[in-house]
Design a protein around this motif. Structure first.
Motif, short mmCIF file in Angstrom:
data_model
loop_
_atom_site.label_atom_id
_atom_site.label_comp_id
_atom_site.label_asym_id
_atom_site.label_seq_id
_atom_site.Cartn_x
_atom_site.Cartn_y
_atom_site.Cartn_z
N ASP A 215 0.82 -1.21 0.00
CA ASP A 215 0.00 0.00 0.00
C ASP A 215 0.85 1.26 0.00
O ASP A 215 1.83 1.36 0.75
N LEU A 216 0.48 2.20 -0.83
CA LEU A 216 0.99 3.56 -0.74
C LEU A 216 0.23 4.20 0.41
O LEU A 216 -0.99 4.31 0.36
N VAL A 217 0.94 4.62 1.49
CA VAL A 217 0.27 5.05 2.71
C VAL A 217 0.64 6.47 3.09
O VAL A 217 1.61 7.05 2.57
N ILE A 218 -0.13 7.01 4.02
CA ILE A 218 0.22 8.25 4.70
C ILE A 218 0.63 7.88 6.12
O ILE A 218 0.18 6.87 6.67
N CYS A 219 1.48 8.68 6.74
CA CYS A 219 1.94 8.39 8.09
C CYS A 219 2.53 9.65 8.71
O CYS A 219 2.82 10.63 8.02
N LYS A 220 2.72 9.61 10.00
CA LYS A 220 3.25 10.77 10.72
C LYS A 220 4.66 11.10 10.25
O LYS A 220 5.06 12.26 10.18
N SER A 221 5.44 10.07 9.89
CA SER A 221 6.84 10.26 9.51
C SER A 221 7.00 11.05 8.22
O SER A 221 8.08 11.59 7.95
N LEU A 222 5.95 11.15 7.42
CA LEU A 222 6.06 11.92 6.17
C LEU A 222 6.40 13.38 6.43
O LEU A 222 7.04 14.02 5.60
N ALA A 223 5.97 13.91 7.59
CA ALA A 223 6.25 15.31 7.89
C ALA A 223 7.75 15.57 7.99
O ALA A 223 8.22 16.67 7.71
N ASP A 224 8.52 14.53 8.38
CA ASP A 224 9.97 14.66 8.49
C ASP A 224 10.70 14.15 7.25
O ASP A 224 11.92 14.13 7.23
N SER A 225 9.94 13.70 6.26
CA SER A 225 10.55 13.11 5.07
C SER A 225 9.95 13.70 3.80
O SER A 225 9.34 12.99 3.00
N PRO A 226 10.10 15.00 3.60
CA PRO A 226 9.53 15.61 2.40
C PRO A 226 10.16 15.02 1.15
O PRO A 226 11.35 14.69 1.12
N GLY A 227 9.32 14.88 0.12
CA GLY A 227 9.84 14.34 -1.13
C GLY A 227 9.99 12.84 -1.15
O GLY A 227 10.59 12.28 -2.08
N ARG A 228 9.42 12.16 -0.16
CA ARG A 228 9.49 10.69 -0.09
C ARG A 228 8.10 10.09 -0.28
O ARG A 228 7.08 10.76 -0.14
N VAL A 229 8.10 8.80 -0.56
CA VAL A 229 6.85 8.05 -0.60
C VAL A 229 6.90 7.02 0.51
O VAL A 229 7.94 6.41 0.76
N ALA A 230 5.78 6.81 1.19
CA ALA A 230 5.69 5.82 2.27
C ALA A 230 4.97 4.58 1.75
O ALA A 230 3.89 4.67 1.17
N ILE A 231 5.60 3.43 1.97
CA ILE A 231 5.06 2.15 1.50
C ILE A 231 4.95 1.21 2.70
O ILE A 231 5.81 1.20 3.58
N TYR A 232 3.88 0.42 2.72
CA TYR A 232 3.69 -0.52 3.82
C TYR A 232 2.81 -1.68 3.37
O TYR A 232 1.94 -1.52 2.51
N GLY A 233 3.02 -2.85 3.99
CA GLY A 233 2.06 -3.93 3.86
C GLY A 233 2.50 -5.12 3.03
O GLY A 233 3.58 -5.65 3.21
N TRP A 234 1.64 -5.50 2.10
CA TRP A 234 1.76 -6.74 1.34
C TRP A 234 1.72 -7.90 2.32
O TRP A 234 2.67 -8.67 2.47
N HIS A 235 0.58 -8.03 3.00
CA HIS A 235 0.43 -9.03 4.05
C HIS A 235 0.33 -10.44 3.48
O HIS A 235 -0.34 -10.68 2.47
N LYS A 236 0.97 -11.36 4.16
CA LYS A 236 0.77 -12.78 3.89
C LYS A 236 -0.59 -13.19 4.50
O LYS A 236 -1.14 -12.47 5.33
N PRO A 237 -1.11 -14.34 4.10
CA PRO A 237 -2.40 -14.76 4.66
C PRO A 237 -2.42 -14.85 6.18
O PRO A 237 -3.46 -14.69 6.80
N ASP A 238 -1.23 -15.09 6.80
CA ASP A 238 -1.19 -15.17 8.26
C ASP A 238 -1.18 -13.80 8.94
O ASP A 238 -1.11 -13.71 10.17
N GLY A 239 -1.23 -12.73 8.14
CA GLY A 239 -1.30 -11.39 8.70
C GLY A 239 0.03 -10.69 8.85
O GLY A 239 0.08 -9.53 9.27
N LYS A 240 1.14 -11.36 8.54
CA LYS A 240 2.45 -10.72 8.64
C LYS A 240 2.75 -9.93 7.37
O LYS A 240 2.63 -10.44 6.27
N ALA A 241 3.18 -8.67 7.57
CA ALA A 241 3.46 -7.80 6.43
C ALA A 241 4.89 -8.04 5.92
O ALA A 241 5.83 -8.05 6.71
N ILE A 242 5.03 -8.23 4.61
CA ILE A 242 6.36 -8.36 4.02
C ILE A 242 7.12 -7.04 4.11
O ILE A 242 8.32 -7.01 4.38
N GLN A 243 6.40 -5.94 3.89
CA GLN A 243 7.03 -4.63 3.83
C GLN A 243 6.73 -3.81 5.08
O GLN A 243 5.62 -3.33 5.26
N PRO A 244 7.72 -3.64 5.98
CA PRO A 244 7.51 -2.70 7.08
C PRO A 244 7.35 -1.29 6.51
O PRO A 244 7.66 -1.05 5.34
#
Length: 605
Positions: A215-244
């Motif tokens: 997922d392309l996400v929004i997060c609090k850390s974006l305020a300190d990281s201008p010009g970046r994109v935040a990525i998270y997720g790609w969960h396995k069926p057991d609920g564990k995310a591949i991408q922190p």
């Protein structure tokens, strides 16, 4: 209503009748507002729809659209995607949003809520022929704004995965430079399409799906990281995310694995409609949507399409890079030989203030490049060391805080996070005979000292600790005994490099105190350890060199008679090489600290 008012006028007079009429008008407005609220709540009970025009007859299908954009520049490609979306060329099954339940314990009560999300990631085309479109945050936010939507937070992504009907198994493609191109988008689209088709009879289109994209996400850390994109997720069926949660990519990055999940801007909190952005900003209610506390800025602020200045690290074929985020707000890039030997020398290098990993790694400058790419060259200095010592594989892990200032970042975090960061890298080499070095430049020294603070004793596996003008945080009460205990083990090395920053001037004025700069702190460390280990001055030239038993302890102190600033020059002039080789058989072989660059031939494009 008019008859009642006239009767009232006849008995009590026109003044009171006017007052009554005003009251009844206010009540009509109130009843209208209540009716509207009930209508909104009724709509939310079923879930709203994306605010899109109907897909027109003859609109291009996903397969044909992918062929049309395959050769376009990225900005033109995303402009085409934008036009198709706002024209309504989106599959019908994506339009009906799905409710995702939420709950959070706040103080002494539990609050509940619901967000309304697209059942899958944004795509172009029809139900029968659709094409998922990875996007930069510029275009994703533009589309979200147009459709009165927002992008999810990492916690919202977790909640979506818990609620999904269809949990697809992630299908990564080995990373290559082509992963940001349309042909790879198409390949992954076909894989996901086949996965989805296999369960179509059980879960028709429109069912909530996850596992097919990050997922392309929004997060609090974006305020300190201008010009970046935040990525998270790609969960396995057991609920564990591949991408922190990862903010390592610049905002122009969009690869095949990225998806845009649209979330309606309005949600429910305890049964009442409320804007998502207001909930995210609330110090209590934010617990429904965010694991980072309040998120006052809940969107990407990228006014124009982002273009790269090519910050990519380019490495030769005998090297490879790994990038990951061990905890939110920290990015790690590991540079290692393509073929690892059994013996591995792992250097954990905490970045200087104000620099990215790419700038710290360095490269040969091209017209228009930022000068920061040419002031450290840790990548080229690493290659220099590798060609000297071929008995082990030299691996360098670059540790970057998302605000590019370890001292500030650590103030708002438990210092034990340094242990988690170190362990996350070290554990990757559990099958090797491993030696570890802690190293840093500038504010990166705060990371090293925070790590020392967090352990009862420095692990024996760490056999070298080095500071490249990064000793600012040294305190005898916290660090002397641990360093001394660690140094009593044969084979452990300490290298401290500093210049006389107390004499340095910027615009004619001093910028550190005599005791507070690296000059003062390094002399304090030298005094503290000198008595225990018999550290002595071994030369009469500049820079001064102090050594302990067997050369295992080295202090290099650069004089500054002209009040110059050598903070980064020390690194550039073979400082990193010296920090790794001081006291060894390779010390001084083909290089000298503060001499001209010995690694020129190893600087890569």
């Amino acid at each position: 209503m008019t008859g009642i008012v006239r009767a009232f006028e006849g008995t009590v007079g026109a003044g009171l009748a006017s007052a009554y009429q005003a009251i009844m008008g206010a009540m009509r407005i109130l009843f209208g507002a209540v009716a509207m609220l009930l209508a909104v709540q009724a709509a939310f009970a079923e879930g709203p729809q994306l605010r899109l025009p109907a897909r027109r007859a003859g609109a291009i299908g996903g397969s044909a659209f992918a062929k049309e954009i395959v050769g376009l520049p990225q900005e033109e490609r995303e402009e085409r995607i934008w036009r198709e979306v706002v024209a309504g060329n989106v599959p019908d099954y994506l339009r009906q949003l799905v409710a995702v339940p939420l709950s959070a314990a706040i103080a002494d009560r539990t609050i509940t809520g619901r967000i309304f999300v697209a059942p899958d990631y944004l795509a172009i085309g029809s139900n029968e022929d659709y094409f998922f479109v990875p996007l930069t945050p510029y275009t994703a936010q533009r589309i979200a704004d147009r459709l009165q939507c927002t992008l999810p937070t990492p916690q919202m992504v977790d909640s979506i995965h818990q609620a999904v009907a269809v949990k697809l198994v992630p299908s990564p493609i080995p990373p290559t430079p082509a992963m940001t191109t349309v042909p790879v988008f198409v390949t992954h689209n076909e894989t996901v399409f086949r996965q989805r088709t296999q369960v179509l009879s059980q879960f028709p289109l429109g069912s909530l799906v996850a596992g097919d994209k990050k997922d392309l996400v929004i997060c609090k850390s974006l305020a300190d990281s201008p010009g970046r994109v935040a990525i998270y997720g790609w969960h396995k069926p057991d609920g564990k995310a591949i991408q922190p949660l990862y903010l390592g990519h610049f905002a122009y990055w969009a690869d095949y694995s990225h998806g845009t999940r649209l979330v309606d801007r309005m949600m429910e909190v305890d049964g009442k409609p409320m804007p998502v952005e207001k909930v995210l900003a609330d110090p209590n209610l934010c617990a429904l949507l965010s694991g980072e506390g309040p998120v006052p800025i809940s969107r990407y602020n990228i006014p124009v399409f982002p273009h790269p200045d090519d910050p990519t690290i380019h490495v030769p074929s005998d090297e490879r890079l790994q990038t990951f985020s061990p905890i939110p707000g920290v990015r790690v890039v590991i540079d290692e030989p393509a073929e690892l030997q059994k013996n591995v020398r792992l250097v954990l290098f905490a970045l200087p203030n104000g620099n990215t990993i790419e700038q710290t790694f360095g490269r040969r400058l091209k017209p228009g490049d930022d000068w920061h790419y040419d002031i450290q060259h840790i990548g080229a200095q690493t290659r220099f060391v590798r060609q000297l010592d071929k008995d082990e594989s030299l691996v360098v892990a670059y540790l970057e805080a998302n605000n590019h200032a370890w001292p500030t970042w650590l103030r708002s975090s438990d210092s034990s996070v340094t242990v988690r960061n170190v362990d996350s890298v070290v554990n990757r080499y559990s099958g090797h005979d491993l030696r570890i070095a802690l190293d840093s430049h500038s504010g990166g020294g705060a990371f090293e000292f925070a790590y020392i603070n967090s352990v009862s004793q420095i692990p024996a596996q760490i056999d070298r600790i080095a500071f490249l003008d990064s000793e600012y945080n040294y305190e005898a009460a916290l660090h002397e005994s641990k360093l001394a205990q660690w140094l009593r083990t044969e084979g452990h090395y300490l290298c401290a490099i500093a210049y006389d920053d107390a004499s340095a001037r910027y615009q004619g004025k001093p910028f550190v105190s005599a005791e507070g700069g690296t000059w003062g702190r390094t002399h304090a460390m030298l005094r503290d350890l000198g008595a225990d280990f018999g550290i002595k001055l071994t030369n009469t030239t500049d820079p001064e060199r102090y050594e302990g038993p067997g050369g295992r302890i080295v202090f290099l102190l650069k004089q500054n008679p002209r009040a110059e600033i050598f903070h980064t020059v020390q690194v550039e002039r073979n400082g990193f090489i010296e920090s790794l080789l001081s006291g060894t058989a390779f010390d001084g072989r083909g290089f000298r600290y503060f001499a001209s660059r010995a690694y020129l031939r190893f600087i890569h494009e």
